[in-house]
Design a protein around this motif. Structure first.
Motif, PDB file in Angstrom:
ATOM      1  N   ARG A   1       5.078  12.494   6.741  1.00  0.00           N
ATOM      2  CA  ARG A   1       6.093  12.441   5.681  1.00  0.00           C
ATOM      3  C   ARG A   1       5.434  12.606   4.313  1.00  0.00           C
ATOM      4  NH1 ARG A   1      10.701  10.107   7.819  1.00  0.00           N
ATOM      5  NH2 ARG A   1      11.705  10.999   5.969  1.00  0.00           N
ATOM      6  N   MET A   2       6.260  12.746   3.283  1.00  0.00           N
ATOM      7  CA  MET A   2       5.732  12.931   1.931  1.00  0.00           C
ATOM      8  C   MET A   2       5.044  11.681   1.402  1.00  0.00           C
ATOM      9  SD  MET A   2       8.657  15.136  -0.038  1.00  0.00           S
ATOM     10  CE  MET A   2       9.148  16.769   0.525  1.00  0.00           C
ATOM     11  N   VAL A   3       5.611  10.513   1.720  1.00  0.00           N
ATOM     12  CA  VAL A   3       5.073   9.270   1.190  1.00  0.00           C
ATOM     13  C   VAL A   3       5.270   8.173   2.222  1.00  0.00           C
ATOM     14  CG1 VAL A   3       7.240   8.656   0.046  1.00  0.00           C
ATOM     15  CG2 VAL A   3       5.114   7.701  -0.811  1.00  0.00           C
TER      16      VAL A   3
ATOM     17  N   LYS B   1       0.860  -1.185   0.000  1.00  0.00           N
ATOM     18  CA  LYS B   1       0.000   0.000   0.000  1.00  0.00           C
ATOM     19  C   LYS B   1       0.892   1.230   0.000  1.00  0.00           C
ATOM     20  CE  LYS B   1      -3.922   1.944   2.622  1.00  0.00           C
ATOM     21  NZ  LYS B   1      -5.043   1.473   1.823  1.00  0.00           N
ATOM     22  N   ILE B   2       0.517   2.229  -0.787  1.00  0.00           N
ATOM     23  CA  ILE B   2       1.280   3.471  -0.865  1.00  0.00           C
ATOM     24  C   ILE B   2       0.356   4.642  -0.560  1.00  0.00           C
ATOM     25  CG2 ILE B   2       2.512   5.047  -2.411  1.00  0.00           C
ATOM     26  CD1 ILE B   2       3.785   2.748  -3.755  1.00  0.00           C
ATOM     27  N   ARG B   3       0.834   5.540   0.274  1.00  0.00           N
ATOM     28  CA  ARG B   3       0.096   6.768   0.579  1.00  0.00           C
ATOM     29  C   ARG B   3       0.966   7.965   0.223  1.00  0.00           C
ATOM     30  NH1 ARG B   3      -3.013   8.055   6.130  1.00  0.00           N
ATOM     31  NH2 ARG B   3      -4.636   7.057   4.860  1.00  0.00           N
ATOM     32  N   ILE B   4       0.426   8.877  -0.567  1.00  0.00           N
ATOM     33  CA  ILE B   4       1.074  10.151  -0.870  1.00  0.00           C
ATOM     34  C   ILE B   4       0.323  11.232  -0.105  1.00  0.00           C
ATOM     35  CG2 ILE B   4       1.689  11.787  -2.681  1.00  0.00           C
ATOM     36  CD1 ILE B   4       1.736   9.453  -4.631  1.00  0.00           C
ATOM     37  N   THR B   5       1.037  12.023   0.653  1.00  0.00           N
ATOM     38  CA  THR B   5       0.418  13.049   1.491  1.00  0.00           C
ATOM     39  C   THR B   5       0.458  14.407   0.796  1.00  0.00           C
ATOM     40  OG1 THR B   5       2.462  13.629   2.642  1.00  0.00           O
ATOM     41  CG2 THR B   5       1.201  11.755   3.508  1.00  0.00           C
ATOM     42  N   SER B   6      -0.165  15.390   1.417  1.00  0.00           N
ATOM     43  CA  SER B   6      -0.180  16.742   0.858  1.00  0.00           C
ATOM     44  C   SER B   6       1.225  17.336   0.788  1.00  0.00           C
ATOM     45  CB  SER B   6      -1.096  17.638   1.693  1.00  0.00           C
ATOM     46  OG  SER B   6      -0.729  17.612   3.057  1.00  0.00           O
ATOM     47  N   LYS B   7       2.131  16.894   1.684  1.00  0.00           N
ATOM     48  CA  LYS B   7       3.519  17.366   1.611  1.00  0.00           C
ATOM     49  C   LYS B   7       4.203  16.820   0.366  1.00  0.00           C
ATOM     50  CE  LYS B   7       4.147  17.917   6.605  1.00  0.00           C
ATOM     51  NZ  LYS B   7       4.930  17.520   7.795  1.00  0.00           N
ATOM     52  N   GLY B   8       3.943  15.574   0.057  1.00  0.00           N
ATOM     53  CA  GLY B   8       4.482  15.018  -1.171  1.00  0.00           C
ATOM     54  C   GLY B   8       3.896  15.686  -2.398  1.00  0.00           C
ATOM     55  N   LEU B   9       2.617  16.023  -2.333  1.00  0.00           N
ATOM     56  CA  LEU B   9       1.966  16.683  -3.458  1.00  0.00           C
ATOM     57  C   LEU B   9       2.544  18.070  -3.701  1.00  0.00           C
ATOM     58  CD1 LEU B   9      -0.310  15.938  -5.436  1.00  0.00           C
ATOM     59  CD2 LEU B   9      -1.863  17.241  -3.997  1.00  0.00           C
ATOM     60  N   GLU B  10       2.981  18.733  -2.636  1.00  0.00           N
ATOM     61  CA  GLU B  10       3.586  20.059  -2.785  1.00  0.00           C
ATOM     62  C   GLU B  10       4.883  19.964  -3.581  1.00  0.00           C
ATOM     63  OE1 GLU B  10       4.052  24.104  -2.571  1.00  0.00           O
ATOM     64  OE2 GLU B  10       2.296  22.893  -2.022  1.00  0.00           O
TER      65      GLU B  10
END
Length: 596
Positions: free
Chosen positions: A324-326, A87-96
């Motif tokens: 974290r970012m991801v 499973k992979i999660r990309i957060t709003s920090k990674g999106l930035e």
């Protein structure tokens, strides 16, 4: 005595209309799967009818019930959602971070939009505008954010686009040529990208909605008739404004549906890990988007020769963190399927023979089995030794908050291998080992470092033989630590690729163990720019998608005189509140390729 039913059976509520399902629907025991209790109950009731004469209808019902019972396990399993192994999660920090790189990519795309030539006439005033080029962009105000249920929204506000183009003007008998510097001010762009899973389980941008508007157009003329041109510039700037606006959304649609999808194509769905096994990273469902995160569920299964190796009955990984970012999570199934695939491939074995056997160990083995060796023919007594280590079952990974362990059960066969003679087995013993595993991310590969923690040997023949093998335990453990463990760690050093697009890597990773799965939190780093990766992997330009001709969005263009005669392809119906189509007083020459 009850009267016989129409089918010839004794009176039975199953045949005479008495409902077997209670009002309000079927209800089973608490926690039972929907309908899983009903089929056995019906079949049990039908079997109870055996005291009555059987008719054809009853026999058919019993056959149907038997089939239903056979299919019941599959139906219950099919009703449950597939459990991800990764499973992979990309957060709003990674999106930035993605936004910063994406903004540079958008600027490059808009800088190279191709704008058609424009010519028109108003009374005695005629003009021709050609060679329109974008010279500068200012996209300072932009944002990229998640939007439920499975979208990314990218907005640009109050941007400006500087243009330069060539003019040819004729007013009565005065003819003049030169260049014009113009700027489109108040440019607003609204785009929304829909993320979906395609047929093969790959993440794709399946649709892009776009709306662009230009608030005003300003021009600067040079030449002897500058004042006259500025007075008459309304005719030219209105058309240029429309044409520039008309090219923005097709350029962004192409960038998303073709170029960014070519970037996503660099994530392999099924790819080889080595010469023995491969891995399946197909998506199990569409992405799940919340205001702060994007979650992707992957199958995360290793396989041998394109066959599914192991059903996933492990705990599903759960990611709750957003700092974290991801985040990447791997369940026990991820690792156990790898062990099962290697086991099916028949490569979980090792042979040490002849000069490879350490001298100290060889002396100890010959002394331990002296009784067996002395009974052999003198011609084979001094034959080289061979040790064959073969796992008897796939190694089992267990993940706990305290760490990760790997349980291995193998068989060690010790033999003499005389030249030109069949091997002579001296002993066969079972080895039970427990390894610790430490995971880490390097670049975008998951690496594992193994260490031997516990080791014992025993014989399945008798406890007495196990006792006789005790002196060999320490030397064999040393053999594992000095010869076999380095070989295993060298093989795992390459790592397993993580489903991440080309040009992106993980940095500053932190591994956390949970019950049944691990999570790796990390930051993202672009090792290559989007443009560099896309130009390497994008399809040939001949395969570009045709872009629909959008209509101009809302604006304040003044109406144009009707005396201009030109032909322009009729645009699509515009949404409510958009500018009216370009009047027929403009004539444009569209280039063959509308995009860079």
């Amino acid at each position: 005595m009850a009267s016989p039913s129409r089918s010839g059976h004794g009176h039975s509520p199953l045949w005479d209309g008495v409902p077997i399902i209670p009002p309000g629907g079927a209800r089973g025991p608490p926690g039972a799967a929907s309908g899983s209790w009903l089929a056995p109950a019906i079949c049990f009731a039908l079997r109870a009818q055996r005291r009555f004469p059987w008719g054809q209808r009853t026999r058919r019902a019993m056959a149907l019930c038997s089939l239903l019972l056979l299919l019941l396990p599959w139906l219950v399993t099919a009703g449950r959602a597939a459990t991800p192994g990764c499973k992979i999660r990309i957060t709003s920090k990674g999106l930035e971070l993605v936004k910063q790189e994406g903004l540079r990519f958008v600027e490059q795309e808009l800088e190279h939009i191709s704008i058609p030539d424009l010519h028109g006439k108003e009374g005695q005033f005629q003009y021709n505008i050609s060679g329109v080029k974008v010279t500068d962009l200012q996209l300072a105000l932009s944002n990229l954010h998640f939007r439920s249920p499975q979208h990314l929204a990218f907005n640009i506000n109050n941007a400006s686009i500087s243009l330069r183009f060539r003019r040819q003007l004729l007013y009565w008998f005065f003819y003049d040529i030169g260049s014009i510097n113009a700027s489109a001010e108040g440019v607003n762009i609204r785009t929304q990208l829909k993320l979906s899973m395609n047929k093969v389980g790959r993440l794709k941008i399946s649709n892009i909605s776009c709306n662009a508007s230009i608030a005003r157009m300003q021009t600067g003329f040079t030449g002897t008739l500058r004042k006259v041109y500025e007075f008459l510039s309304t005719f030219a700037t209105t058309g240029i404004r429309f044409l520039v606006n008309r090219q923005i959304c097709p350029a962004l649609r192409y960038a998303g549906l073709v170029q960014l999808n070519s970037l996503l194509d660099t994530v392999s769905v099924r790819s080889p890990v080595d010469e023995h096994i491969s891995i399946d990273y197909s998506l199990l469902s569409n992405p799940v988007v919340s205001p702060d995160t994007l979650d992707l569920d992957f199958k995360g299964m290793f396989y041998y020769r394109w066959n599914e190796t192991l059903p996933n009955q492990a705990v599903a990984p759960v990611i709750k963190e957003t700092e974290r970012m991801v985040y990447v999570a791997f369940s026990e199934y991820f690792f156990n399927s790898a062990m099962d695939a290697y086991y099916q491939a028949g490569v979980l074995s090792m042979e040490i023979a002849g000069e490879e056997v350490p001298k100290d160990l060889e002396v100890l083995l010959r002394a331990s089995f002296f009784g067996s060796i002395i009974m052999l023919s003198p011609a084979v007594v001094d034959a080289p030794l061979k040790l064959v280590l073969q796992v008897s079952a796939p190694p089992l990974w267990t993940i706990k908050p305290s760490g990760t362990s790997v349980s291995v059960i193998a068989v060690l066969n010790i033999s003499l291998v005389p030249v030109d003679h069949p091997a002579i087995q001296l002993s066969s013993m079972t080895m039970d080992a427990k390894l610790s595993a430490k995971m880490s991310l390097r670049g975008k590969a998951l690496q594992v470092q193994l260490d031997l923690r516990r080791f014992r040997i025993y014989s399945k023949q008798s406890a007495l033989e196990s006792l006789a093998l005790f002196p060999l335990q320490a030397p064999l453990k040393t053999l594992l630590q000095l010869m076999i463990m380095p070989i295993l760690n060298e093989r795992t050093k390459k790592g397993v690729p993580i489903p991440l697009p080309e040009g992106m890597d993980f940095t500053k990773e932190v591994v956390t163990s949970h019950v049944g799965f691990i999570t790796v939190g990390a930051d993202l780093h672009f090792s290559q720019g989007l443009r560099e990766v896309i130009e390497k992997y994008q399809p040939a330009r001949a395969s570009r998608l045709p872009s629909p001709q959008p209509t101009a969005p809302t604006g304040s263009d003044p109406p144009l005189p009707s005396s201009f005669n030109t032909s322009l392809p009729s645009p699509e119906t515009a949404p409510s509140g958009s500018d009216p189509p370009l009047p027929s007083s403009f004539n444009t020459t569209e280039p063959q390729a509308s995009l860079r």
